[in-house]
Design a protein around this motif. Sequence first.
Motif, PDB file in Angstrom:
ATOM      1  N   UNK A   1      32.813  50.891  34.488  1.00  0.00           N
ATOM      2  CA  UNK A   1      34.150  51.470  34.523  1.00  0.00           C
ATOM      3  C   UNK A   1      35.197  50.369  34.654  1.00  0.00           C
ATOM      4  N   UNK A   2      34.917  49.396  35.505  1.00  0.00           N
ATOM      5  CA  UNK A   2      35.854  48.290  35.697  1.00  0.00           C
ATOM      6  C   UNK A   2      36.088  47.562  34.380  1.00  0.00           C
ATOM      7  N   UNK A   3      35.034  47.318  33.620  1.00  0.00           N
ATOM      8  CA  UNK A   3      35.234  46.565  32.377  1.00  0.00           C
ATOM      9  C   UNK A   3      35.845  47.438  31.283  1.00  0.00           C
ATOM     10  N   UNK A   4      35.691  48.770  31.397  1.00  0.00           N
ATOM     11  CA  UNK A   4      36.307  49.622  30.383  1.00  0.00           C
ATOM     12  C   UNK A   4      37.821  49.649  30.509  1.00  0.00           C
ATOM     13  N   UNK A   5      38.324  49.298  31.697  1.00  0.00           N
ATOM     14  CA  UNK A   5      39.780  49.170  31.851  1.00  0.00           C
ATOM     15  C   UNK A   5      40.297  48.123  30.875  1.00  0.00           C
ATOM     16  N   UNK A   6      39.600  46.978  30.837  1.00  0.00           N
ATOM     17  CA  UNK A   6      40.021  45.914  29.918  1.00  0.00           C
ATOM     18  C   UNK A   6      39.742  46.299  28.474  1.00  0.00           C
TER      19      UNK A   6
ATOM     20  N   UNK B   1      47.313  44.329  33.564  1.00  0.00           N
ATOM     21  CA  UNK B   1      46.275  43.297  33.676  1.00  0.00           C
ATOM     22  C   UNK B   1      45.638  43.360  35.063  1.00  0.00           C
ATOM     23  N   UNK B   2      46.477  43.622  36.077  1.00  0.00           N
ATOM     24  CA  UNK B   2      45.956  43.729  37.443  1.00  0.00           C
ATOM     25  C   UNK B   2      44.939  44.865  37.551  1.00  0.00           C
ATOM     26  N   UNK B   3      45.205  45.966  36.850  1.00  0.00           N
ATOM     27  CA  UNK B   3      44.282  47.102  36.901  1.00  0.00           C
ATOM     28  C   UNK B   3      42.909  46.740  36.355  1.00  0.00           C
ATOM     29  N   UNK B   4      42.871  45.739  35.493  1.00  0.00           N
ATOM     30  CA  UNK B   4      41.589  45.273  34.981  1.00  0.00           C
ATOM     31  C   UNK B   4      41.032  44.166  35.849  1.00  0.00           C
ATOM     32  N   UNK B   5      41.875  43.212  36.197  1.00  0.00           N
ATOM     33  CA  UNK B   5      41.415  42.020  36.897  1.00  0.00           C
ATOM     34  C   UNK B   5      40.944  42.281  38.319  1.00  0.00           C
ATOM     35  N   UNK B   6      41.581  43.229  39.009  1.00  0.00           N
ATOM     36  CA  UNK B   6      41.177  43.412  40.403  1.00  0.00           C
ATOM     37  C   UNK B   6      39.794  44.053  40.512  1.00  0.00           C
TER      38      UNK B   6
ATOM     39  N   UNK C   1      46.493  35.179  37.258  1.00  0.00           N
ATOM     40  CA  UNK C   1      45.540  34.357  38.010  1.00  0.00           C
ATOM     41  C   UNK C   1      45.463  34.818  39.468  1.00  0.00           C
ATOM     42  N   UNK C   2      46.625  35.137  40.049  1.00  0.00           N
ATOM     43  CA  UNK C   2      46.644  35.586  41.437  1.00  0.00           C
ATOM     44  C   UNK C   2      45.844  36.866  41.605  1.00  0.00           C
ATOM     45  N   UNK C   3      46.030  37.818  40.676  1.00  0.00           N
ATOM     46  CA  UNK C   3      45.282  39.072  40.762  1.00  0.00           C
ATOM     47  C   UNK C   3      43.785  38.810  40.629  1.00  0.00           C
ATOM     48  N   UNK C   4      43.431  37.896  39.724  1.00  0.00           N
ATOM     49  CA  UNK C   4      42.023  37.578  39.496  1.00  0.00           C
ATOM     50  C   UNK C   4      41.396  36.956  40.743  1.00  0.00           C
ATOM     51  N   UNK C   5      42.110  35.991  41.338  1.00  0.00           N
ATOM     52  CA  UNK C   5      41.602  35.351  42.557  1.00  0.00           C
ATOM     53  C   UNK C   5      41.448  36.396  43.663  1.00  0.00           C
ATOM     54  N   UNK C   6      42.474  37.250  43.796  1.00  0.00           N
ATOM     55  CA  UNK C   6      42.446  38.288  44.822  1.00  0.00           C
ATOM     56  C   UNK C   6      41.219  39.177  44.657  1.00  0.00           C
ATOM     57  N   UNK C   7      41.000  39.668  43.428  1.00  0.00           N
ATOM     58  CA  UNK C   7      39.845  40.538  43.180  1.00  0.00           C
ATOM     59  C   UNK C   7      38.541  39.845  43.540  1.00  0.00           C
ATOM     60  N   UNK C   8      38.404  38.610  43.109  1.00  0.00           N
ATOM     61  CA  UNK C   8      37.171  37.864  43.372  1.00  0.00           C
ATOM     62  C   UNK C   8      36.948  37.655  44.864  1.00  0.00           C
ATOM     63  N   UNK C   9      38.035  37.317  45.574  1.00  0.00           N
ATOM     64  CA  UNK C   9      37.888  37.030  47.002  1.00  0.00           C
ATOM     65  C   UNK C   9      37.489  38.278  47.775  1.00  0.00           C
ATOM     66  N   UNK C  10      38.176  39.413  47.497  1.00  0.00           N
ATOM     67  CA  UNK C  10      37.780  40.604  48.251  1.00  0.00           C
ATOM     68  C   UNK C  10      36.374  41.054  47.847  1.00  0.00           C
ATOM     69  N   UNK C  11      35.991  40.749  46.620  1.00  0.00           N
ATOM     70  CA  UNK C  11      34.614  41.035  46.218  1.00  0.00           C
ATOM     71  C   UNK C  11      33.636  40.188  47.006  1.00  0.00           C
TER      72      UNK C  11
END
Lengths: 107, 229
Positions: free
Chosen positions: B163-168, B19-24, B140-150
């Motif tokens: 490519x990012x969305x194809x992971x999911x 999930x992290x591979x998709x969410x980040x 949720x933590x991975x999602x927040x992390x991805x969003x914040x660094x974005x």
Amino acid sequence: MDSVYFVIIGMFIVTFVPRFIPLAIFSKIKMNKNLEKIIKYIPIAVFSSILSKDIFFLDNKLAISPNNYKILPAIVVFIVSIKYKSIGLSILVGVISLIILKLVIPL
Amino acid sequence: MNIGVNNDVKKSFIVSIPIAFGYIPLGFVCGVLMQQAGLSVFQIALMSFLVFAGSAQFVMSSMMVGGASYISIIMATFIINLRHMLYSSNLSTYIRNNKLFKLLMFSHFITDETFAVNNKNFSLGSWDFNKAFFLGIFSNMFWIFGNVIGGVFGEFISVPIDIASFVLTSMFIMLLVFQIKSRTAVVVCIISFIISCIFNYYFNNGLTIVISTIICSIFGFFIEKKVGE
């Protein structure tokens, strides 16, 4: 942009309620047997719906053609998933196939 | 008791890695868009924690840029996220016997991906409420992390969103394959693809997923009655 907090809280409430209410209801009331059987099919139905939009649509338009670079990698991932049943492998194969196809198509 | 919890946390973390591979990456793109829509890093983090719903956050960003009213953004979010109601109903069959307060906290972390993985693991039998709960927290933590660094680094790094969305997408294909264990399932899958393609062709909103899911689940019920499995 302090009024953004209004949007954030509003979005939070309308998102949280559908997530919570069914759990709250069905923890108190035993679910009807038939309802349970219908609900059993939700995962298949919803994943297929999500995937059909993800794979067969480009920019919200139906795209079932060789121009849609997602179809071939999706088929590859599908086959790999059936054979190896591994999330990690499916993701890896999917991303690599997509990258390869995107590099190859312009040629 | 402590050893049990540590074990649960470990198992949930391992399961959350795909999930992290998709969410980040996807979270990164989402964070960039939200930053461009005018949100501060704190607001990006807050929304990613409280709303925790990628498609809604993407739509909010584009509606915000387009000058939509706050009420219409909130209404769009409601429609887009209605499908979580179906996930919640499905998961309730596995975690009924829990205090309301625990269910309250658990339900916050229901997303497409946490639902898919939790549902699969529950049906395999080696899963329980605590593991499912921790999975939600890690996701949720991975999602927040991805969003914040974005939000912070979006100007310097660009991640290709397709490519990012194809992971999911790949993850969902695997999880769909996992669900197909009977002839009825195959039929429901095919019908769902067809019906949702038709719906999405004519309508472009979040309701199409909810309606097509409800219709096809009911189909599944009747087909199983006829076919017997």
